[in-house]
Design a protein around this motif. Structure first.
Motif, PDB file in Angstrom:
ATOM      1  N   PHE A 146       0.833  -1.203   0.000  1.00 26.29           N
ATOM      2  CA  PHE A 146       0.000   0.000   0.000  1.00 26.29           C
ATOM      3  C   PHE A 146       0.872   1.259   0.000  1.00 26.29           C
ATOM      4  O   PHE A 146       0.652   2.177  -0.802  1.00 26.29           O
ATOM      5  CB  PHE A 146      -0.924  -0.009   1.223  1.00 26.29           C
ATOM      6  CG  PHE A 146      -1.943   1.095   1.223  1.00 26.29           C
ATOM      7  CD1 PHE A 146      -3.171   0.925   0.610  1.00 26.29           C
ATOM      8  CD2 PHE A 146      -1.671   2.311   1.829  1.00 26.29           C
ATOM      9  CE1 PHE A 146      -4.112   1.939   0.596  1.00 26.29           C
ATOM     10  CE2 PHE A 146      -2.605   3.341   1.824  1.00 26.29           C
ATOM     11  CZ  PHE A 146      -3.828   3.153   1.209  1.00 26.29           C
ATOM     12  N   VAL A 147       1.861   1.316   0.870  1.00 31.64           N
ATOM     13  CA  VAL A 147       2.708   2.506   0.978  1.00 31.64           C
ATOM     14  C   VAL A 147       3.557   2.687  -0.282  1.00 31.64           C
ATOM     15  O   VAL A 147       3.657   3.796  -0.831  1.00 31.64           O
ATOM     16  CB  VAL A 147       3.606   2.418   2.233  1.00 31.64           C
ATOM     17  CG1 VAL A 147       4.619   3.561   2.257  1.00 31.64           C
ATOM     18  CG2 VAL A 147       2.748   2.459   3.491  1.00 31.64           C
ATOM     19  N   PHE A 148       4.171   1.605  -0.752  1.00 35.99           N
ATOM     20  CA  PHE A 148       5.028   1.698  -1.931  1.00 35.99           C
ATOM     21  C   PHE A 148       4.221   2.092  -3.166  1.00 35.99           C
ATOM     22  O   PHE A 148       4.648   2.931  -3.971  1.00 35.99           O
ATOM     23  CB  PHE A 148       5.725   0.356  -2.162  1.00 35.99           C
ATOM     24  CG  PHE A 148       6.708   0.360  -3.300  1.00 35.99           C
ATOM     25  CD1 PHE A 148       7.879   1.096  -3.230  1.00 35.99           C
ATOM     26  CD2 PHE A 148       6.455  -0.370  -4.458  1.00 35.99           C
ATOM     27  CE1 PHE A 148       8.786   1.106  -4.277  1.00 35.99           C
ATOM     28  CE2 PHE A 148       7.356  -0.371  -5.510  1.00 35.99           C
ATOM     29  CZ  PHE A 148       8.524   0.377  -5.421  1.00 35.99           C
ATOM     30  N   SER A 149       3.036   1.507  -3.318  1.00 35.09           N
ATOM     31  CA  SER A 149       2.197   1.829  -4.472  1.00 35.09           C
ATOM     32  C   SER A 149       1.648   3.249  -4.392  1.00 35.09           C
ATOM     33  O   SER A 149       1.437   3.894  -5.429  1.00 35.09           O
ATOM     34  CB  SER A 149       1.042   0.825  -4.568  1.00 35.09           C
ATOM     35  OG  SER A 149       1.531  -0.488  -4.736  1.00 35.09           O
ATOM     36  N   ALA A 150       1.412   3.736  -3.177  1.00 35.89           N
ATOM     37  CA  ALA A 150       1.000   5.126  -3.026  1.00 35.89           C
ATOM     38  C   ALA A 150       2.085   6.055  -3.580  1.00 35.89           C
ATOM     39  O   ALA A 150       1.789   7.024  -4.289  1.00 35.89           O
ATOM     40  CB  ALA A 150       0.721   5.447  -1.558  1.00 35.89           C
ATOM     41  N   LEU A 151       3.331   5.739  -3.263  1.00 37.73           N
ATOM     42  CA  LEU A 151       4.448   6.554  -3.735  1.00 37.73           C
ATOM     43  C   LEU A 151       4.617   6.440  -5.250  1.00 37.73           C
ATOM     44  O   LEU A 151       4.754   7.466  -5.947  1.00 37.73           O
ATOM     45  CB  LEU A 151       5.737   6.133  -3.028  1.00 37.73           C
ATOM     46  CG  LEU A 151       6.999   6.915  -3.392  1.00 37.73           C
ATOM     47  CD1 LEU A 151       6.834   8.398  -3.091  1.00 37.73           C
ATOM     48  CD2 LEU A 151       8.207   6.356  -2.651  1.00 37.73           C
ATOM     49  N   THR A 152       4.602   5.225  -5.789  1.00 33.94           N
ATOM     50  CA  THR A 152       4.763   5.072  -7.246  1.00 33.94           C
ATOM     51  C   THR A 152       3.559   5.653  -7.992  1.00 33.94           C
ATOM     52  O   THR A 152       3.696   6.136  -9.115  1.00 33.94           O
ATOM     53  CB  THR A 152       4.960   3.600  -7.634  1.00 33.94           C
ATOM     54  OG1 THR A 152       3.831   2.823  -7.203  1.00 33.94           O
ATOM     55  CG2 THR A 152       6.231   3.038  -7.011  1.00 33.94           C
ATOM     56  N   GLY A 153       2.390   5.623  -7.354  1.00 32.76           N
ATOM     57  CA  GLY A 153       1.225   6.243  -7.959  1.00 32.76           C
ATOM     58  C   GLY A 153       1.386   7.751  -8.083  1.00 32.76           C
ATOM     59  O   GLY A 153       1.048   8.346  -9.123  1.00 32.76           O
ATOM     60  N   GLU A 154       1.919   8.383  -7.052  1.00 29.72           N
ATOM     61  CA  GLU A 154       2.146   9.827  -7.114  1.00 29.72           C
ATOM     62  C   GLU A 154       3.223  10.167  -8.143  1.00 29.72           C
ATOM     63  O   GLU A 154       3.126  11.187  -8.845  1.00 29.72           O
ATOM     64  CB  GLU A 154       2.542  10.362  -5.734  1.00 29.72           C
ATOM     65  CG  GLU A 154       1.487  10.200  -4.658  1.00 29.72           C
ATOM     66  CD  GLU A 154       0.151  10.781  -5.050  1.00 29.72           C
ATOM     67  OE1 GLU A 154       0.112  11.749  -5.841  1.00 29.72           O
ATOM     68  OE2 GLU A 154      -0.880  10.276  -4.586  1.00 29.72           O
ATOM     69  N   ILE A 155       4.240   9.330  -8.250  1.00 31.13           N
ATOM     70  CA  ILE A 155       5.269   9.553  -9.269  1.00 31.13           C
ATOM     71  C   ILE A 155       4.658   9.445 -10.661  1.00 31.13           C
ATOM     72  O   ILE A 155       4.940  10.254 -11.555  1.00 31.13           O
ATOM     73  CB  ILE A 155       6.426   8.549  -9.090  1.00 31.13           C
ATOM     74  CG1 ILE A 155       7.174   8.847  -7.778  1.00 31.13           C
ATOM     75  CG2 ILE A 155       7.385   8.605 -10.279  1.00 31.13           C
ATOM     76  CD1 ILE A 155       8.211   7.813  -7.413  1.00 31.13           C
ATOM     77  N   GLY A 156       3.787   8.442 -10.872  1.00 36.17           N
ATOM     78  CA  GLY A 156       3.103   8.304 -12.149  1.00 36.17           C
ATOM     79  C   GLY A 156       2.255   9.518 -12.462  1.00 36.17           C
ATOM     80  O   GLY A 156       2.215   9.987 -13.605  1.00 36.17           O
ATOM     81  N   SER A 157       1.598  10.063 -11.456  1.00 33.75           N
ATOM     82  CA  SER A 157       0.776  11.254 -11.636  1.00 33.75           C
ATOM     83  C   SER A 157       1.624  12.451 -12.048  1.00 33.75           C
ATOM     84  O   SER A 157       1.261  13.205 -12.958  1.00 33.75           O
ATOM     85  CB  SER A 157       0.026  11.567 -10.336  1.00 33.75           C
ATOM     86  OG  SER A 157      -0.762  12.722 -10.470  1.00 33.75           O
TER      87      SER A 157
END
Length: 255
Positions: A146-157
């Motif tokens: 959850f935490v790692f994907s939150a970070l990679t999601g923001e990078i993708g954004s």
């Protein structure tokens, strides 16, 4: 109407085992088994079977949204929070994160939501998918995904959206959990019927969240955050599978 509860001698663990992807009650970890002398389950054992982390994440997201409503400069229909308020609370955007060097926003934006519908949709997906994944891989791995994907999601954004676009939401983190559920369904750790059910659940949420990228991803939904989160969930999911010893109920560190 009669109800059955944990702690009774007649408790049947087979439905619980199937729900979390365990082939046989006999393969359940010791903390999840009944006391052989009484057939009862302790409170610690009951909690071990409950999706405590998933419910806690959902509660935190709901509490943060309630705080947003209390502190927002402006509220529209459906508790819609103004862009100015979201920016003040910690929304992301390339101008804000890279231009102004407010890197802390990468960690606050996944906790924020723009309106009640936004929050409700994310909580629905989180509860359906998170409950299933937590039972399979444990709280440690679910928290990491959850935490790692939150970070990679923001990078993708940040990479996919124009510099001036401001976004919030936990959808990147949740898509990471969805992607990790799909990866887990391919690991041959459950019976074939359960594996197919896991894949159907992950595709039910994953396909609508990612398919619009093929058509330009226009509109108010941050599909680039979805993509970044899914990539993070797949990547960490593969790492998790590499640590999952043959015969182990959960991957190492998942307890």
């Amino acid at each position: 109407m009669e109800t059955r509860t944990f702690g009774r001698r007649t408790v049947d663990l087979e439905p619980v085992a199937r729900a979390v992807g365990i082939r046989d009650v006999g393969t359940m970890p010791a903390t999840a088994a009944t006391d052989p002398s009484t057939g009862d389950m302790s409170m610690a054992q009951v909690l071990d079977l409950m999706p405590v982390l998933t419910l806690s994440i959902a509660a935190v997201l709901a509490a943060v949204f309630a705080l947003e409503n209390r502190l927002a400069f402006d509220l529209g229909a459906g508790s819609q929070i103004s862009q100015e308020s979201l920016m003040a609370f910690g929304a992301v955007g390339r101008d804000l994160v890279v231009g102004a060097r407010d890197w802390w926003r990468l960690f606050t934006a996944p906790l924020l939501h723009g309106d009640l519908g936004h929050l409700g949709g994310n909580l629905f997906a989180l509860l359906i998918v998170g409950v299933r994944l937590e039972g399979l891989i444990g709280r440690g791995w679910l928290a990491a995904i959850f935490v790692f994907s939150a970070l990679t999601g923001e990078i993708g954004s940040l990479l996919g959206n124009p510099a001036h676009v401001v976004t919030v939401g936990a959808s990147g983190a949740i898509l990471g959990v969805v992607a990790a559920l799909f990866v887990t369904s391919l690991a041959r750790r459950a019976d074939p019927e359960t594996e197919r059910s896991l894949r159907r659940t992950s595709l039910f949420f994953g396909v609508p969240a990612l398919a619009p990228l093929a058509f330009g991803a226009a509109g108010a939904v941050d599909y680039f955050a979805h993509l970044g989160g899914a990539i993070g969930g797949i990547g960490l999911g593969l790492v998790m599978l590499a640590t999952w010893r043959p015969g182990a109920v959960k991957p190492a560190g998942g307890e």
